[in-house]
Scaffold this motif. Structure first.
Motif: not given
Lengths: 261, 240
Positions: B27-28, B181-184, B189-190, B202-206
């Motif tokens: 889910q990240e 929306r896909l992220a929600e 996702m990468v 949207v990013g959890d990590r950059v």
């Protein structure tokens, strides 16, 4: 010779109206007094109508079609196979395919036909039609393989990547994604190749296969008309290639529906 | 979910990736940014083996996918990819583009696959385009279809390779909306992108990549507001 022919014509049962017409102008013909239209009729009568000679052309055309059809199948199959071999990335396969294409494209077709007929099948009793199919198919395969190869190479690499990224195997991607698009690009060239094939089967006259050209030649040897038999053959070739062009044009338009140009 | 160990990729003498170590959690949302030629796309393409790594290992849910005997096609069924150039199949209509893979893999019947395709098309607002051919669609529509196509097989991970770079500016938004929306919905996702707004939101990590390595990584806040590396600062100054 001409008189011998004219003489024999009288002996044949004068059954048809064409024979009657001819008999009506025969005396003038002996005296060399035919007008322009009568001369044309004489040519047609002697080279086509007399003694059901038109059947010779039709039989020849049948053999030309038979050889062309099966040679096209052989060529298509070989072409696909060789194109796959060349694109396989497997070195020995690529080498073999390359040598095959090189030899076929680098030597005259007549020579190939002669070698296959006298060299390979010289001492084997085998139908000349089969020899013709093998010779023309082998020849066509080399050209078809190049057409298909360039068609496949013309499809954008992204299409393969998209297919593979969806989990399709290499073969599935080729079959479902790349090939349909490659075929569309290659179709005009393939069409050309098939038309060429129909015409090139005439080379089989050299090994005494009575296809359409040989049939015309046979009539010439009977009537000594230098033009008419060949022109009749020529017209029949035009009909065959014309019909094929029409058919493949239709197919091409159907394949193009996705473009919506 | 995905673990990358000491990943190297060379194209001839050109070293594109110089040792990358990453761990991507379920889910990240990982966003990769960086100048062109930094190896971002190559890294992404290594994850589903569109590029074969020169050395190093990649694990997907504990299984090494870089092992010679790994079933790549199986892996790719669970990892969707969206390309910069959309790469829709021009000879198939939208519906067939979407259902080709699920039907070929015999994961679903044709009816089931089409039903699912319609659900997904509805979600991206393109249900009425099901019978259209790709060339009849705008770039933004094509890319949304491409996302649907990649999603059609119940994916666990989605890889995005600069999904908006080939789009006209007014179409970028509609594609990013679908991705948001896909992220929600919780998709892993990468994303390789130049859309810094998207990365931030949207990013959890950059990850900031340069010269084939991950030069700096952190939360969007850390990267965009307090970049530590000089190179990162220079890059962000140019693009923001």
């Amino acid at each position: 010779m001409l008189s011998a022919f004219l003489f024999s014509a009288t002996e044949v049962a004068s059954s048809t109206i064409f024979d009657q017409w001819w008999l009506g102008m025969k005396d003038q013909a002996m005296a060399g007094q035919l007008n322009f239209w009568q001369n044309i009729y004489k040519e047609i009568y002697q080279n086509v109508l007399y003694n059901d000679r038109w059947l010779n052309y039709l039989r020849g055309m049948g053999i030309t079609l038979e050889v062309s059809f099966f040679a096209a199948l052989v060529g298509l199959f070989l072409g696909l196979l060789v194109a796959m071999m060349r694109l396989s990335g497997v070195k020995p396969l690529q080498k073999i395919a390359g040598v095959y294409v090189g030899i076929i494209r680098g030597t005259p077709m007549l020579l190939q036909v002669l070698i296959i007929n006298f060299g390979i099948f010289g001492s084997i009793a085998i139908d000349r039609v089969i020899i013709g199919v093998i010779a023309c198919g082998l020849n066509s395969g080399a050209y078809v393989s190049e057409i298909i190869r360039s068609g496949i190479l013309s499809v954008d690499k992204g299409q393969t990547e998209a297919g593979r990224s969806l989990g399709l195997s290499n073969w599935q991607t080729l079959r479902l994604v790349v090939f349909p698009q490659a075929l569309k690009t290659a179709l005009p060239a393939l069409c050309n190749e098939f038309i060429t094939l129909i015409k090139e089967t005439s080379i089989l006259a050299y090994i005494a296969l009575t296809e359409l050209t040989k049939a015309g030649d046979y009539i010439r040897s009977k009537t000594y008309s230098a033009f008419t038999p060949y022109i009749v053959s020529g017209i029949l070739y035009l009909i065959m290639t014309g019909v094929l062009t029409k058919l493949l044009g239709k197919l091409e338009r159907r394949l193009r529906q996705g473009d919506n140009r | 979910m995905i673990t990358v160990k000491d990943l190297h990729k060379h194209f001839g003498k050109l070293e594109v990736l110089n040792g990358i170590n990453q761990h991507i959690k379920p889910q990240e949302k990982v966003v990769i940014i960086g100048p062109s030629g930094s190896g971002k796309s190559t890294f992404l393409r290594c994850l589903n083996l569109l590029e074969r790594p020169t050395s190093g290992q990649i694990f997907f849910e504990g299984n090494e996918i870089t092992a010679p005997k790994a079933d790549i096609d199986q892996l790719r069924c669970r990892m969707g990819m969206v390309f910069q150039q959309f790469n829709l199949f021009p000879h198939l209509n939208v519906m067939d583009n979407i259902t080709l893979a699920p039907i070929t893999h015999k994961l679903m019947t044709r009816e089931k696959a089409q039903q699912r395709a319609m659900e997904l098309l509805n979600r991206v607002g393109l249900a009425e385009k099901a019978t259209a051919y790709p060339k009849q669609l705008s770039g933004g529509q094509q890319q949304r279809i491409a996302i649907v196509r990649a999603l059609a097989m119940n994916r666990d991970v989605m890889l995005f390779d600069e999904p908006t770079s080939a789009l006209d500016p007014e179409m970028v938004g509609e594609v990013l909306d679908v991705m948001k929306r896909l992220a929600e919905d919780g998709m892993t996702m990468v994303v390789v992108t130049h859309e810094m707004g998207f990365a931030r939101e949207v990013g959890d990590r950059v990850l900031f990549m340069d010269g084939g390595v991950v030069l700096e990584e952190g939360t969007p806040k850390e990267i965009f507001e307090h970049p530590k590396q000089q190179r990162t600062q220079d890059f962000l100054k140019k693009v923001l």
